[in-house]
Design a protein around this motif. Sequence first.
Motif: not given
Length: 157
Positions: A49-50, A65-68, A76-77
Amino acid sequence: MYLEFVNSEQMEGVKWKRFQEFNGLLRGFRRGEMTILTGRTGSGKTTFLSEYSLDLCMEGVNTLWGSFEVKNVRLIKMLLKQHSLVNLDDNVQEFDTVAESFQKLPMYFSTFHGAAEVDAVLEAMAHAVYVHDIAHVIIDNIDLIFSSVFKLLIFHR
């Protein structure tokens, strides 16, 4: 219906560069459609997905982005490494150039992490969609959002 056939190119969405095989299969990315990607833990969903979101952002698609599951710093890295096509761990001197290029992408990040109140998440995302003209929303991992709903249902039983 006739116009759908005659003007099929006009009905297509934003084309992928990194995933060109999707262009024939899905006819591009189009606003208003929902895609659900599922798989076992560790199968590469977030990594895929990234890459997918980077591709669309590089084509000008505003993405939220909603990364839970993965904290934004780690996400981000990974995105920076994928965007740079350089191993930043070994070439840290490239960081400023990569970060400057990455900052220009129309990519936004929610600040929620872990199990969260569904209403609060949806309200924040709706606000971001309006303010930033978001066309593409990624919710990773949807289980963590809805676990709070299930807990409420069980608690109020």
